[in-house]
Design a protein around this motif. Structure first.
Motif, mmCIF file in Angstrom:
data_model
loop_
_atom_site.group_PDB
_atom_site.id
_atom_site.type_symbol
_atom_site.label_atom_id
_atom_site.label_comp_id
_atom_site.label_asym_id
_atom_site.label_seq_id
_atom_site.Cartn_x
_atom_site.Cartn_y
_atom_site.Cartn_z
ATOM 1 N N VAL A 185 0.832 -1.213 0.000
ATOM 2 C CA VAL A 185 0.000 0.000 0.000
ATOM 3 C C VAL A 185 0.866 1.262 0.000
ATOM 4 O O VAL A 185 1.966 1.255 0.529
ATOM 5 C CB VAL A 185 -0.907 0.058 1.256
ATOM 6 N N ASN A 186 0.337 2.350 -0.578
ATOM 7 C CA ASN A 186 0.995 3.642 -0.361
ATOM 8 C C ASN A 186 0.296 4.302 0.830
ATOM 9 O O ASN A 186 -0.603 3.717 1.439
ATOM 10 C CB ASN A 186 1.000 4.495 -1.641
ATOM 11 N N GLU A 187 0.676 5.523 1.160
ATOM 12 C CA GLU A 187 0.126 6.137 2.376
ATOM 13 C C GLU A 187 -1.378 6.402 2.289
ATOM 14 O O GLU A 187 -2.093 6.254 3.281
ATOM 15 C CB GLU A 187 0.894 7.425 2.688
ATOM 16 N N THR A 188 -1.850 6.753 1.091
ATOM 17 C CA THR A 188 -3.287 6.994 0.913
ATOM 18 C C THR A 188 -4.075 5.705 1.134
ATOM 19 O O THR A 188 -5.081 5.689 1.845
ATOM 20 C CB THR A 188 -3.566 7.492 -0.536
ATOM 21 N N GLU A 189 -3.589 4.625 0.501
ATOM 22 C CA GLU A 189 -4.287 3.338 0.623
ATOM 23 C C GLU A 189 -4.227 2.830 2.064
ATOM 24 O O GLU A 189 -5.201 2.275 2.583
ATOM 25 C CB GLU A 189 -3.661 2.322 -0.337
ATOM 26 N N LEU A 190 -3.085 3.033 2.707
ATOM 27 C CA LEU A 190 -2.931 2.611 4.101
ATOM 28 C C LEU A 190 -3.955 3.325 4.985
ATOM 29 O O LEU A 190 -4.624 2.694 5.822
ATOM 30 C CB LEU A 190 -1.498 2.914 4.563
ATOM 31 N N SER A 191 -4.108 4.635 4.776
ATOM 32 C CA SER A 191 -5.066 5.418 5.564
ATOM 33 C C SER A 191 -6.491 4.929 5.334
ATOM 34 O O SER A 191 -7.252 4.698 6.278
ATOM 35 C CB SER A 191 -5.009 6.902 5.178
ATOM 36 N N GLU A 192 -6.841 4.770 4.052
ATOM 37 C CA GLU A 192 -8.203 4.372 3.700
ATOM 38 C C GLU A 192 -8.564 3.004 4.258
ATOM 39 O O GLU A 192 -9.647 2.804 4.805
ATOM 40 C CB GLU A 192 -8.350 4.314 2.170
ATOM 41 N N LEU A 193 -7.671 2.042 4.096
ATOM 42 C CA LEU A 193 -8.004 0.661 4.473
ATOM 43 C C LEU A 193 -7.935 0.439 5.980
ATOM 44 O O LEU A 193 -8.625 -0.427 6.516
ATOM 45 C CB LEU A 193 -7.091 -0.334 3.751
ATOM 46 N N SER A 194 -7.129 1.227 6.673
ATOM 47 C CA SER A 194 -6.999 1.044 8.118
ATOM 48 C C SER A 194 -7.960 1.938 8.887
ATOM 49 O O SER A 194 -8.259 1.695 10.055
ATOM 50 C CB SER A 194 -5.578 1.353 8.569
ATOM 51 N N GLY A 195 -8.428 3.017 8.229
ATOM 52 C CA GLY A 195 -9.264 3.981 8.931
ATOM 53 C C GLY A 195 -8.442 4.918 9.810
ATOM 54 O O GLY A 195 -8.990 5.689 10.586
ATOM 55 N N ILE A 196 -7.132 4.853 9.689
ATOM 56 C CA ILE A 196 -6.261 5.745 10.458
ATOM 57 C C ILE A 196 -5.521 6.654 9.489
ATOM 58 O O ILE A 196 -4.786 6.187 8.615
ATOM 59 C CB ILE A 196 -5.242 4.930 11.294
ATOM 60 N N GLN A 197 -5.722 7.947 9.599
ATOM 61 C CA GLN A 197 -5.048 8.885 8.703
ATOM 62 C C GLN A 197 -3.572 8.980 9.092
ATOM 63 O O GLN A 197 -3.253 9.394 10.200
ATOM 64 C CB GLN A 197 -5.692 10.276 8.810
ATOM 65 N N VAL A 198 -2.694 8.575 8.183
ATOM 66 C CA VAL A 198 -1.276 8.559 8.532
ATOM 67 C C VAL A 198 -0.635 9.925 8.235
ATOM 68 O O VAL A 198 0.330 10.040 7.501
ATOM 69 C CB VAL A 198 -0.510 7.395 7.852
ATOM 70 N N VAL A 199 -1.203 10.949 8.882
ATOM 71 C CA VAL A 199 -0.704 12.303 8.647
ATOM 72 C C VAL A 199 0.682 12.503 9.271
ATOM 73 O O VAL A 199 1.455 13.334 8.841
ATOM 74 C CB VAL A 199 -1.682 13.369 9.200
ATOM 75 N N GLU A 200 0.990 11.736 10.282
ATOM 76 C CA GLU A 200 2.329 11.797 10.881
ATOM 77 C C GLU A 200 2.889 10.387 10.953
ATOM 78 O O GLU A 200 2.138 9.416 11.039
ATOM 79 C CB GLU A 200 2.252 12.372 12.291
ATOM 80 N N ASP A 201 4.210 10.304 10.963
ATOM 81 C CA ASP A 201 4.869 8.998 10.932
ATOM 82 C C ASP A 201 4.424 8.060 12.056
ATOM 83 O O ASP A 201 4.366 6.852 11.870
ATOM 84 C CB ASP A 201 6.394 9.172 11.016
ATOM 85 N N VAL A 202 4.109 8.637 13.221
ATOM 86 C CA VAL A 202 3.737 7.779 14.356
ATOM 87 C C VAL A 202 2.501 6.927 14.058
ATOM 88 O O VAL A 202 2.306 5.883 14.670
ATOM 89 C CB VAL A 202 3.472 8.583 15.649
ATOM 90 N N TYR A 203 1.675 7.376 13.120
ATOM 91 C CA TYR A 203 0.449 6.629 12.824
ATOM 92 C C TYR A 203 0.675 5.481 11.845
ATOM 93 O O TYR A 203 -0.184 4.625 11.674
ATOM 94 C CB TYR A 203 -0.616 7.554 12.254
ATOM 95 N N ILE A 204 1.831 5.474 11.174
ATOM 96 C CA ILE A 204 2.045 4.491 10.111
ATOM 97 C C ILE A 204 1.989 3.061 10.660
ATOM 98 O O ILE A 204 1.236 2.215 10.161
ATOM 99 C CB ILE A 204 3.377 4.757 9.368
ATOM 100 N N GLN A 205 2.753 2.809 11.702
ATOM 101 C CA GLN A 205 2.791 1.446 12.249
ATOM 102 C C GLN A 205 1.450 1.053 12.855
ATOM 103 O O GLN A 205 1.033 -0.096 12.781
ATOM 104 C CB GLN A 205 3.900 1.327 13.293
ATOM 105 N N LYS A 206 0.786 2.034 13.447
ATOM 106 C CA LYS A 206 -0.526 1.763 14.029
ATOM 107 C C LYS A 206 -1.500 1.326 12.912
ATOM 108 O O LYS A 206 -2.228 0.339 13.046
ATOM 109 C CB LYS A 206 -1.037 3.037 14.701
ATOM 110 N N ALA A 207 -1.463 2.055 11.819
ATOM 111 C CA ALA A 207 -2.334 1.743 10.684
ATOM 112 C C ALA A 207 -1.978 0.373 10.097
ATOM 113 O O ALA A 207 -2.856 -0.426 9.755
ATOM 114 C CB ALA A 207 -2.204 2.826 9.617
ATOM 115 N N MET A 208 -0.693 0.085 10.002
ATOM 116 C CA MET A 208 -0.279 -1.214 9.454
ATOM 117 C C MET A 208 -0.760 -2.347 10.357
ATOM 118 O O MET A 208 -1.186 -3.400 9.871
ATOM 119 C CB MET A 208 1.249 -1.259 9.306
ATOM 120 N N SER A 209 -0.723 -2.119 11.677
ATOM 121 C CA SER A 209 -1.152 -3.186 12.587
ATOM 122 C C SER A 209 -2.655 -3.455 12.462
ATOM 123 O O SER A 209 -3.108 -4.586 12.683
ATOM 124 C CB SER A 209 -0.739 -2.883 14.033
ATOM 125 N N VAL A 210 -3.417 -2.437 12.058
ATOM 126 C CA VAL A 210 -4.858 -2.662 11.830
ATOM 127 C C VAL A 210 -5.039 -3.688 10.695
ATOM 128 O O VAL A 210 -5.874 -4.594 10.769
ATOM 129 C CB VAL A 210 -5.583 -1.338 11.469
#
Ligand code: ADP
Length: 303
Positions: free
Chosen positions: A181-206
């Motif tokens: 996934v890219n960042e847009t797809e990661l945000s959409e599919l996880s429901g977590i907006q990865v506006v900052e790096d700290v959210y990336i891993q959280k979104a991936m874990s979803v």
């Protein structure tokens, strides 16, 4: 053997001084045609990086379709399973680009929307020779869902690049071996907006919690990161380059990652290889034109 089930498009790039306003007719400065579509781009990338790609998809009975097949064959992609749909045109994208590089794009999915369940069932023999299957979302989503099920039954590893982003049945996530996934797809599919790096891993874990065995997120100029089923994370920095056009960077990355991975590279090495391929792609304009060759990437990494 990697089965790529996806879109085949002929891209027409129309260069204009200024984009036309409502009701305006203007004259093009230049018109060029390029082979495209995420499915065909990723199949070409896989072939250029030295692995075997079998393309599944459909074209219309027209010159654009013939040109796409000829181009794939030149690249060494297996085309014998590609279907020809009567009465529809080959998928096409019409891209207007002005002098500043601003664009507007109209896509006609054409024959790509005829890649239906019957077609997948007819091509059962292609599944018998495949070890991996790569899917994007430029064909009907029911077809993607059926293909995931079919691969699962036949013990074929499933790799999904959910682009353009859409939802699939929740129960299918546990049948996906790798989700890119890219960042847009990661945000959409996880429901977590990865506006900052700290959210990336959280979104991936979803996504891992949904059952995906491995999630790989591409982060543009920041590189890429992966998370496995036990939430183990590995980050690979991007190569520093002067980016001029990000078209097909994701397709290049995906093709490079899979080709390198199936050839026996481990995932970490494959991510580094894919980052290098992506970094080369963003330095060149165009889609398939910007996908480098294996030797270019090897040279780039060695430098
Ligand atoms: P997409 O085009 O699908 O949004 P990304 O923009 O995340 O995908 O790019 C895919 C990969 O290409 C990145 O993970 C990275 O390896 C490489 N890449 C993209 N942009 C750059 C850049 N500006 N500099 C270096 N590498 C880049």
């Amino acid at each position: 053997q990697i089965l790529v089930i996806g879109s085949l498009n002929m891209d027409t790039v129309i260069t204009v001084e200024n984009l036309p306003k409502d009701g305006e007719t203007i004259i093009a400065k230049e018109v060029n045609k390029f082979c495209g579509g995420k499915g065909s781009n990723q199949a070409v990338a896989i072939a250029r990086f030295g692995a075997n790609a079998i393309m599944l998809g459909k074209i219309g009975k027209d010159e654009n379709g013939k040109a796409l097949i000829a181009s794939l064959e030149k690249e060494g992609v297996t085309t014998e399973y590609i279907g020809i749909e009567e009465g529809v045109l080959t998928g096409a994208a019409f891209i207007n680009v002005d002098k500043e590089g601003t664009n507007t794009i109209v896509v006609d999915p054409g024959a790509n929307y005829s890649v239906d369940k019957d077609y997948i069932n007819e091509k059962a023999s292609a599944f018998r020779v495949a070890d991996y299957c790569l899917l994007q979302y430029e064909v009907p989503i029911e077809t993607v869902e059926l293909a995931i099920e079919k691969c699962y039954e036949e013990d074929i590893k499933v790799i999904v690049n959910p682009s353009p982003v859409a939802q699939i049945k929740e129960t299918l996530y546990e049948k996906i071996d790798m989700l890119i996934v890219n960042e847009t797809e990661l945000s959409e599919l996880s429901g977590i907006q990865v506006v900052e790096d700290v959210y990336i891993q959280k979104a991936m874990s979803v996504l891992v919690n949904k059952g995906v065995k491995c999630v790989i997120a591409t982060l543009g100029s920041k590189g890429s990161i992966y998370m496995d089923a036990s939430y183990k994370v590995e980050y690979q920095e991007a190569f520093k380059v002067n980016a001029i056009d990000s078209t097909a960077a994701g397709d290049t990355f995906t093709g490079a990652l899979i080709a390198s991975f199936v050839k026996g590279g481990d995932l970490k090495k494959s991510m580094r290889f894919a980052n290098a391929a992506g970094a080369i792609a963003v330095q060149t304009k165009g889609a398939q034109d910007s996908i480098p060759m294996l030797s270019d990437v090897e040279k780039f990494i060695a430098e």
